[in-house]
Design an enzyme around this catalytic site. Structure first.
Site, PDB file in Angstrom:
ATOM      1  N   TYR A  53      57.720  34.438 -46.356  1.00  0.00           N
ATOM      2  CA  TYR A  53      58.817  33.861 -45.569  1.00  0.00           C
ATOM      3  C   TYR A  53      60.042  34.789 -45.545  1.00  0.00           C
ATOM      4  CZ  TYR A  53      56.147  29.543 -46.565  1.00  0.00           C
ATOM      5  OH  TYR A  53      55.172  28.600 -46.716  1.00  0.00           O
ATOM      6  N   HIS A 111      48.798  32.500 -51.891  1.00  0.00           N
ATOM      7  CA  HIS A 111      49.155  31.822 -50.639  1.00  0.00           C
ATOM      8  C   HIS A 111      47.909  31.454 -49.818  1.00  0.00           C
ATOM      9  CE1 HIS A 111      52.686  31.599 -47.559  1.00  0.00           C
ATOM     10  NE2 HIS A 111      51.830  30.638 -47.350  1.00  0.00           N
TER      11      HIS A 111
HETATM   12  N1  LIG Z   1      51.090  27.107 -47.984  1.00  0.00           N
HETATM   13  C1  LIG Z   1      51.066  27.310 -46.682  1.00  0.00           C
HETATM   14  O1  LIG Z   1      50.177  27.981 -46.148  1.00  0.00           O
HETATM   15  C2  LIG Z   1      52.144  26.719 -45.844  1.00  0.00           C
HETATM   16  C3  LIG Z   1      52.003  26.681 -44.454  1.00  0.00           C
HETATM   17  C4  LIG Z   1      53.022  26.076 -43.701  1.00  0.00           C
HETATM   18  C5  LIG Z   1      54.144  25.567 -44.338  1.00  0.00           C
HETATM   19  N2  LIG Z   1      54.284  25.650 -45.705  1.00  0.00           N
HETATM   20  C6  LIG Z   1      55.458  25.087 -46.410  1.00  0.00           C
HETATM   21  O2  LIG Z   1      55.581  23.731 -46.026  1.00  0.00           O
HETATM   22  C7  LIG Z   1      56.891  23.511 -45.523  1.00  0.00           C
HETATM   23  C8  LIG Z   1      56.887  22.397 -44.496  1.00  0.00           C
HETATM   24  O3  LIG Z   1      56.051  22.709 -43.435  1.00  0.00           O
HETATM   25  P1  LIG Z   1      56.628  23.077 -41.982  1.00  0.00           P
HETATM   26  O4  LIG Z   1      57.968  23.731 -42.131  1.00  0.00           O
HETATM   27  O5  LIG Z   1      55.555  23.811 -41.280  1.00  0.00           O
HETATM   28  O6  LIG Z   1      56.702  21.679 -41.222  1.00  0.00           O
HETATM   29  P2  LIG Z   1      57.423  20.279 -41.445  1.00  0.00           P
HETATM   30  O7  LIG Z   1      58.207  20.230 -42.691  1.00  0.00           O
HETATM   31  O8  LIG Z   1      56.339  19.274 -41.284  1.00  0.00           O
HETATM   32  O9  LIG Z   1      58.394  20.214 -40.189  1.00  0.00           O
HETATM   33  C9  LIG Z   1      59.526  21.033 -40.125  1.00  0.00           C
HETATM   34  C10 LIG Z   1      60.198  20.830 -38.781  1.00  0.00           C
HETATM   35  O10 LIG Z   1      60.587  19.467 -38.638  1.00  0.00           O
HETATM   36  C11 LIG Z   1      61.999  19.370 -38.369  1.00  0.00           C
HETATM   37  N3  LIG Z   1      62.461  18.195 -39.117  1.00  0.00           N
HETATM   38  C12 LIG Z   1      62.405  18.013 -40.461  1.00  0.00           C
HETATM   39  N4  LIG Z   1      62.893  16.822 -40.789  1.00  0.00           N
HETATM   40  C13 LIG Z   1      63.262  16.214 -39.633  1.00  0.00           C
HETATM   41  C14 LIG Z   1      63.832  14.937 -39.338  1.00  0.00           C
HETATM   42  N5  LIG Z   1      64.094  14.064 -40.298  1.00  0.00           N
HETATM   43  N6  LIG Z   1      64.057  14.637 -38.037  1.00  0.00           N
HETATM   44  C15 LIG Z   1      63.766  15.528 -37.048  1.00  0.00           C
HETATM   45  N7  LIG Z   1      63.230  16.738 -37.271  1.00  0.00           N
HETATM   46  C16 LIG Z   1      62.983  17.092 -38.569  1.00  0.00           C
HETATM   47  C17 LIG Z   1      62.593  20.661 -38.873  1.00  0.00           C
HETATM   48  O11 LIG Z   1      63.735  21.003 -38.114  1.00  0.00           O
HETATM   49  P3  LIG Z   1      65.217  21.109 -38.797  1.00  0.00           P
HETATM   50  O12 LIG Z   1      65.152  22.173 -39.843  1.00  0.00           O
HETATM   51  O13 LIG Z   1      66.084  21.483 -37.637  1.00  0.00           O
HETATM   52  O14 LIG Z   1      65.554  19.743 -39.355  1.00  0.00           O
HETATM   53  C18 LIG Z   1      61.456  21.656 -38.603  1.00  0.00           C
HETATM   54  O15 LIG Z   1      61.493  22.098 -37.259  1.00  0.00           O
HETATM   55  C19 LIG Z   1      57.302  24.897 -44.987  1.00  0.00           C
HETATM   56  O16 LIG Z   1      58.693  24.989 -44.752  1.00  0.00           O
HETATM   57  C20 LIG Z   1      56.778  25.767 -46.076  1.00  0.00           C
HETATM   58  O17 LIG Z   1      57.662  25.750 -47.187  1.00  0.00           O
HETATM   59  C21 LIG Z   1      53.280  26.196 -46.453  1.00  0.00           C
END
Ligand SMILES: NC(=O)c1ccc[n+]([C@@H]2O[C@H](COP(=O)([O-])OP(=O)(O)OC[C@H]3O[C@@H](n4cnc5c(N)ncnc54)[C@H](OP(=O)(O)O)[C@@H]3O)[C@@H](O)[C@H]2O)c1
Length: 279
Positions: A53, A111
């Site tokens: 990241y 990862h």
């Molecule tokens: N291990 C892996 O391979 C892997 C892969 C993908 C992700 N990850 C980790 O998992 C975390 C979460 O996954 P993700 O970032 O893909 O998706 P997510 O948390 O499911 O969704 C994030 C998105 O939702 C929005 N959001 C969050 N809360 C909200 C709310 N209450 N109302 C409206 N919109 C909202 C955020 O925008 P705003 O910021 O503008 O609120 C962002 O655009 C990542 O950040 C990362 O740390 C790990």
């Protein structure tokens, strides 16, 4: 945050971690550090980052600026595919610790298994050496399937403490989670809102949300934590961060869980770690 603090979940051979943490993908630079610090001040005690990241420094600054004691916060970071192999893993851990500004990495994950490199087991041996030497408190993985987890155990006799997996009501990963539960491996969900799989636009989720006076996102996240699955929703916004962690003063009924079971898209809809690799 609501009156109900975020509960912790026990890990095998590691201190407990909160059921809700902050995802940080796309949080960058000074604004990103501010978002991390704000989340911690509002009650978050678990932060998820990764070498990939390009924001470990930003997370480290956010943790330091939060005003909360370092020992009260758990930081997860992850080894990128480009650092697989024994010596590269050791070097990468030192680099991650330096960027995070910590003496010890709380939780270090592989990862992605990246099977085409043929270095998964050697990389796991290095992760365990890092634990034994003390630079890493606990070692885990991300995106590992049952056979890939078994391969690690067969080679070393040690399971990862957690496996961070793609998981939401649309991708419940039942078989994988059942296996992990048998082995004492904590399940932590990435992209737990299921937004890319349509969970937040589903009218069944909207109905459940309305019945509880909650939002679809809270229903998606509550579905996980109610089953002991950790979640790491990412939000840069202070109010949304609080909203996403306000999951512990209400619960889904058995009927709600039955309705949500209907969202399952099947295992084939999840990313396949046998072919899908990130370097
Ligand atoms: N291990 C892996 O391979 C892997 C892969 C993908 C992700 N990850 C980790 O998992 C975390 C979460 O996954 P993700 O970032 O893909 O998706 P997510 O948390 O499911 O969704 C994030 C998105 O939702 C929005 N959001 C969050 N809360 C909200 C709310 N209450 N109302 C409206 N919109 C909202 C955020 O925008 P705003 O910021 O503008 O609120 C962002 O655009 C990542 O950040 C990362 O740390 C790990």
């Amino acid at each position: 945050m609501s009156d109900h603090a975020i509960p912790t979940v026990p890990l095998t051979d590691a201190p407990p971690i909160p059921l809700v943490g902050l995802g940080t993908y796309k949080l960058l630079g000074r604004p990103g550090a501010e978002s991390v610090a704000t989340a911690i001040r509002s009650g978050y005690r678990l932060i998820d980052t990764a070498t990939r990241y390009s924001n470990e420094r930003c997370v480290g600054i956010g943790v330091a600026d939060s005003g909360v004691a370092r020992d009260d916060i758990t930081v997860i970071t992850k080894l990128g595919g480009g650092d697989h192999g024994f010596d590269p893993t050791i070097t990468a851990a030192r680099e991650s610790a330096r960027r995070l500004g910590v003496d010890r990495i709380d939780l270090f994950l592989i990862h992605w298994p990246c099977p085409s490199l043929g270095l998964t087991v050697e990389t796991w041996r290095a992760m365990l050496a890092l634990v034994d030497d003390g630079l890493v408190r606990a070692a885990g993985v991300s995106n590992f399937t049952v056979d890939q987890l078994q391969m690690l155990f067969d080679a070393t006799g040690r399971w990862p403490v957690l496996n961070q997996i793609q998981c939401s009501p649309a991708l419940p990963r039942q078989d994988l989670r059942a296996f992990m539960s048998e082995q004492g491996i904590h399940a932590q969900a990435w992209s737990p809102t299921g937004r890319t799989e349509g969970v937040l636009d589903d009218e069944r989720v909207a109905r459940v949300a309305n019945a509880h006076g909650r939002s679809p996102i809270q229903v998606a996240l509550r579905w996980s934590v109610q089953q002991g699955i950790g979640v790491i929703p990412k939000s840069a916004d202070p109010e949304r961060q609080v909203h996403n962690a306000s999951l512990f003063d209400w619960e889904l009924t058995d009927d709600d869980m039955t309705v949500l079971a209907g969202l399952d898209l099947g295992e084939a809809a999840a990313r396949d770690s046998h072919v899908d690799e990130e370097f």
